[in-house]
Design a protein around this motif. Sequence first.
Motif, PDB file in Angstrom:
ATOM      1  N   LEU A  33       0.830  -1.210   0.000  1.00  0.00           N
ATOM      2  CA  LEU A  33       0.000   0.000   0.000  1.00  0.00           C
ATOM      3  C   LEU A  33       0.860   1.254   0.000  1.00  0.00           C
ATOM      4  O   LEU A  33       0.521   2.244  -0.664  1.00  0.00           O
ATOM      5  CB  LEU A  33      -0.954  -0.007   1.193  1.00  0.00           C
ATOM      6  CG  LEU A  33      -2.096  -1.023   1.123  1.00  0.00           C
ATOM      7  CD1 LEU A  33      -2.836  -1.099   2.462  1.00  0.00           C
ATOM      8  CD2 LEU A  33      -3.053  -0.681  -0.008  1.00  0.00           C
ATOM      9  N   GLY A  34       1.975   1.217   0.730  1.00  0.00           N
ATOM     10  CA  GLY A  34       2.894   2.358   0.732  1.00  0.00           C
ATOM     11  C   GLY A  34       3.463   2.623  -0.654  1.00  0.00           C
ATOM     12  O   GLY A  34       3.590   3.777  -1.083  1.00  0.00           O
ATOM     13  N   ILE A  35       3.795   1.564  -1.366  1.00  0.00           N
ATOM     14  CA  ILE A  35       4.302   1.710  -2.737  1.00  0.00           C
ATOM     15  C   ILE A  35       3.216   2.293  -3.637  1.00  0.00           C
ATOM     16  O   ILE A  35       3.478   3.198  -4.437  1.00  0.00           O
ATOM     17  CB  ILE A  35       4.821   0.363  -3.266  1.00  0.00           C
ATOM     18  CG1 ILE A  35       6.085  -0.029  -2.494  1.00  0.00           C
ATOM     19  CG2 ILE A  35       5.081   0.419  -4.766  1.00  0.00           C
ATOM     20  CD1 ILE A  35       6.527  -1.461  -2.697  1.00  0.00           C
ATOM     21  N   PHE A  36       1.979   1.799  -3.489  1.00  0.00           N
ATOM     22  CA  PHE A  36       0.870   2.350  -4.273  1.00  0.00           C
ATOM     23  C   PHE A  36       0.679   3.836  -3.976  1.00  0.00           C
ATOM     24  O   PHE A  36       0.410   4.634  -4.877  1.00  0.00           O
ATOM     25  CB  PHE A  36      -0.440   1.602  -3.999  1.00  0.00           C
ATOM     26  CG  PHE A  36      -0.517   0.239  -4.614  1.00  0.00           C
ATOM     27  CD1 PHE A  36       0.282  -0.136  -5.673  1.00  0.00           C
ATOM     28  CD2 PHE A  36      -1.417  -0.692  -4.111  1.00  0.00           C
ATOM     29  CE1 PHE A  36       0.194  -1.399  -6.243  1.00  0.00           C
ATOM     30  CE2 PHE A  36      -1.517  -1.956  -4.670  1.00  0.00           C
ATOM     31  CZ  PHE A  36      -0.712  -2.309  -5.740  1.00  0.00           C
ATOM     32  N   PHE A  37       0.808   4.214  -2.698  1.00  0.00           N
ATOM     33  CA  PHE A  37       0.690   5.617  -2.330  1.00  0.00           C
ATOM     34  C   PHE A  37       1.740   6.455  -3.047  1.00  0.00           C
ATOM     35  O   PHE A  37       1.437   7.515  -3.606  1.00  0.00           O
ATOM     36  CB  PHE A  37       0.827   5.787  -0.814  1.00  0.00           C
ATOM     37  CG  PHE A  37       0.921   7.222  -0.390  1.00  0.00           C
ATOM     38  CD1 PHE A  37      -0.213   8.003  -0.295  1.00  0.00           C
ATOM     39  CD2 PHE A  37       2.149   7.800  -0.115  1.00  0.00           C
ATOM     40  CE1 PHE A  37      -0.129   9.342   0.071  1.00  0.00           C
ATOM     41  CE2 PHE A  37       2.244   9.134   0.261  1.00  0.00           C
ATOM     42  CZ  PHE A  37       1.103   9.899   0.349  1.00  0.00           C
ATOM     43  N   LEU A  38       2.989   5.998  -3.019  1.00  0.00           N
ATOM     44  CA  LEU A  38       4.068   6.743  -3.683  1.00  0.00           C
ATOM     45  C   LEU A  38       3.833   6.845  -5.183  1.00  0.00           C
ATOM     46  O   LEU A  38       4.072   7.899  -5.783  1.00  0.00           O
ATOM     47  CB  LEU A  38       5.418   6.099  -3.388  1.00  0.00           C
ATOM     48  CG  LEU A  38       5.894   6.204  -1.931  1.00  0.00           C
ATOM     49  CD1 LEU A  38       7.177   5.403  -1.739  1.00  0.00           C
ATOM     50  CD2 LEU A  38       6.092   7.651  -1.531  1.00  0.00           C
ATOM     51  N   THR A  44       4.209  17.053  -0.288  1.00  0.00           N
ATOM     52  CA  THR A  44       4.127  15.683  -0.801  1.00  0.00           C
ATOM     53  C   THR A  44       5.496  15.012  -0.862  1.00  0.00           C
ATOM     54  O   THR A  44       5.600  13.813  -0.600  1.00  0.00           O
ATOM     55  CB  THR A  44       3.426  15.639  -2.171  1.00  0.00           C
ATOM     56  OG1 THR A  44       4.102  16.505  -3.096  1.00  0.00           O
ATOM     57  CG2 THR A  44       1.960  16.061  -2.057  1.00  0.00           C
ATOM     58  N   VAL A  45       6.543  15.766  -1.176  1.00  0.00           N
ATOM     59  CA  VAL A  45       7.890  15.183  -1.162  1.00  0.00           C
ATOM     60  C   VAL A  45       8.273  14.810   0.271  1.00  0.00           C
ATOM     61  O   VAL A  45       8.799  13.723   0.523  1.00  0.00           O
ATOM     62  CB  VAL A  45       8.925  16.140  -1.787  1.00  0.00           C
ATOM     63  CG1 VAL A  45      10.334  15.691  -1.491  1.00  0.00           C
ATOM     64  CG2 VAL A  45       8.707  16.226  -3.305  1.00  0.00           C
ATOM     65  N   ALA A  46       7.996  15.701   1.223  1.00  0.00           N
ATOM     66  CA  ALA A  46       8.321  15.423   2.631  1.00  0.00           C
ATOM     67  C   ALA A  46       7.543  14.191   3.113  1.00  0.00           C
ATOM     68  O   ALA A  46       8.093  13.348   3.823  1.00  0.00           O
ATOM     69  CB  ALA A  46       7.991  16.629   3.503  1.00  0.00           C
ATOM     70  N   HIS A  47       6.292  14.090   2.717  1.00  0.00           N
ATOM     71  CA  HIS A  47       5.489  12.943   3.131  1.00  0.00           C
ATOM     72  C   HIS A  47       6.031  11.654   2.504  1.00  0.00           C
ATOM     73  O   HIS A  47       6.098  10.614   3.173  1.00  0.00           O
ATOM     74  CB  HIS A  47       4.026  13.159   2.764  1.00  0.00           C
ATOM     75  CG  HIS A  47       3.111  12.223   3.466  1.00  0.00           C
ATOM     76  ND1 HIS A  47       1.932  11.814   2.938  1.00  0.00           N
ATOM     77  CD2 HIS A  47       3.213  11.617   4.667  1.00  0.00           C
ATOM     78  CE1 HIS A  47       1.344  10.989   3.771  1.00  0.00           C
ATOM     79  NE2 HIS A  47       2.098  10.840   4.836  1.00  0.00           N
ATOM     80  N   GLY A  48       6.423  11.720   1.249  1.00  0.00           N
ATOM     81  CA  GLY A  48       7.009  10.546   0.595  1.00  0.00           C
ATOM     82  C   GLY A  48       8.302  10.118   1.264  1.00  0.00           C
ATOM     83  O   GLY A  48       8.542   8.921   1.487  1.00  0.00           O
ATOM     84  N   LEU A  49       9.140  11.087   1.625  1.00  0.00           N
ATOM     85  CA  LEU A  49      10.397  10.762   2.325  1.00  0.00           C
ATOM     86  C   LEU A  49      10.116  10.194   3.712  1.00  0.00           C
ATOM     87  O   LEU A  49      10.792   9.255   4.156  1.00  0.00           O
ATOM     88  CB  LEU A  49      11.282  12.006   2.435  1.00  0.00           C
ATOM     89  CG  LEU A  49      11.879  12.508   1.121  1.00  0.00           C
ATOM     90  CD1 LEU A  49      12.594  13.849   1.348  1.00  0.00           C
ATOM     91  CD2 LEU A  49      12.815  11.481   0.522  1.00  0.00           C
ATOM     92  N   HIS A  50       9.115  10.736   4.374  1.00  0.00           N
ATOM     93  CA  HIS A  50       8.702  10.202   5.677  1.00  0.00           C
ATOM     94  C   HIS A  50       8.270   8.748   5.542  1.00  0.00           C
ATOM     95  O   HIS A  50       8.644   7.883   6.350  1.00  0.00           O
ATOM     96  CB  HIS A  50       7.573  11.061   6.248  1.00  0.00           C
ATOM     97  CG  HIS A  50       6.900  10.474   7.438  1.00  0.00           C
ATOM     98  ND1 HIS A  50       7.501  10.388   8.669  1.00  0.00           N
ATOM     99  CD2 HIS A  50       5.672   9.950   7.580  1.00  0.00           C
ATOM    100  CE1 HIS A  50       6.668   9.827   9.524  1.00  0.00           C
ATOM    101  NE2 HIS A  50       5.550   9.556   8.891  1.00  0.00           N
ATOM    102  N   LEU A  51       7.499   8.456   4.505  1.00  0.00           N
ATOM    103  CA  LEU A  51       7.037   7.094   4.264  1.00  0.00           C
ATOM    104  C   LEU A  51       8.210   6.161   3.977  1.00  0.00           C
ATOM    105  O   LEU A  51       8.303   5.071   4.542  1.00  0.00           O
ATOM    106  CB  LEU A  51       6.051   7.079   3.099  1.00  0.00           C
ATOM    107  CG  LEU A  51       5.431   5.731   2.772  1.00  0.00           C
ATOM    108  CD1 LEU A  51       4.344   5.426   3.791  1.00  0.00           C
ATOM    109  CD2 LEU A  51       4.851   5.754   1.381  1.00  0.00           C
ATOM    110  N   LEU A  52       9.119   6.598   3.140  1.00  0.00           N
ATOM    111  CA  LEU A  52      10.294   5.765   2.823  1.00  0.00           C
ATOM    112  C   LEU A  52      11.173   5.554   4.058  1.00  0.00           C
ATOM    113  O   LEU A  52      11.717   4.461   4.248  1.00  0.00           O
ATOM    114  CB  LEU A  52      11.116   6.412   1.704  1.00  0.00           C
ATOM    115  CG  LEU A  52      10.495   6.377   0.321  1.00  0.00           C
ATOM    116  CD1 LEU A  52      11.329   7.217  -0.653  1.00  0.00           C
ATOM    117  CD2 LEU A  52      10.366   4.956  -0.188  1.00  0.00           C
ATOM    118  N   GLY A  53      11.296   6.579   4.893  1.00  0.00           N
ATOM    119  CA  GLY A  53      12.108   6.441   6.096  1.00  0.00           C
ATOM    120  C   GLY A  53      11.470   5.578   7.155  1.00  0.00           C
ATOM    121  O   GLY A  53      12.156   4.968   7.976  1.00  0.00           O
ATOM    122  N   GLY A  54      10.135   5.513   7.135  1.00  0.00           N
ATOM    123  CA  GLY A  54       9.424   4.712   8.138  1.00  0.00           C
ATOM    124  C   GLY A  54       9.604   3.257   7.897  1.00  0.00           C
ATOM    125  O   GLY A  54       9.590   2.434   8.767  1.00  0.00           O
TER     126      GLY A  54
END
Length: 170
Positions: free
Chosen positions: A125-130, A160-170
Amino acid sequence: MPDSTLTQLAELNGAGGAGGGGVSRADGPGGGGPFDGGRIPQRTYVTGMMVALGAIAMFFVALASASIVRRGLASDWQPFELPRILWLDTLILVASSVTLAHSTRRFLAQQFEEFRHWWGVTTTLGIFFLVGQVIAWWRLASSGIFLSTSPNSGFFYVFTVAHGLHLLGG
């Protein structure tokens, strides 16, 4: 996820190991790692996570605050229509929160096979979000809306970039 990592996570959550109060940090044969006795006390881990989560929350609140203040002061704030894919992305985020909570419960119950399954669903789901975020950026760019188009679009891209980086870092 390797079984040694799952064991370390279980120890962190008090679900296993002698004493269950910390995370094993063995760095190989005979290695205890950089921490006293080779273990990170659970209290230290929790404190570190709270500091990290607090910093992340403060970053996003600061961005939101800056956006609100900038909008109130600007004559150059240009509204634009958000791509519809962002509604789907919102549903994906809600679903991934549910699957993440479910995987955490499975982990704490030491049901590692189910944990792996739900963790995989959450990751997917995280990948789909990105991918949805990239599609949104592509649609905005094809409409002539870029980072430098207006303060509004600039904040959108930064969020959106910050949120994507947050997701990748999580």
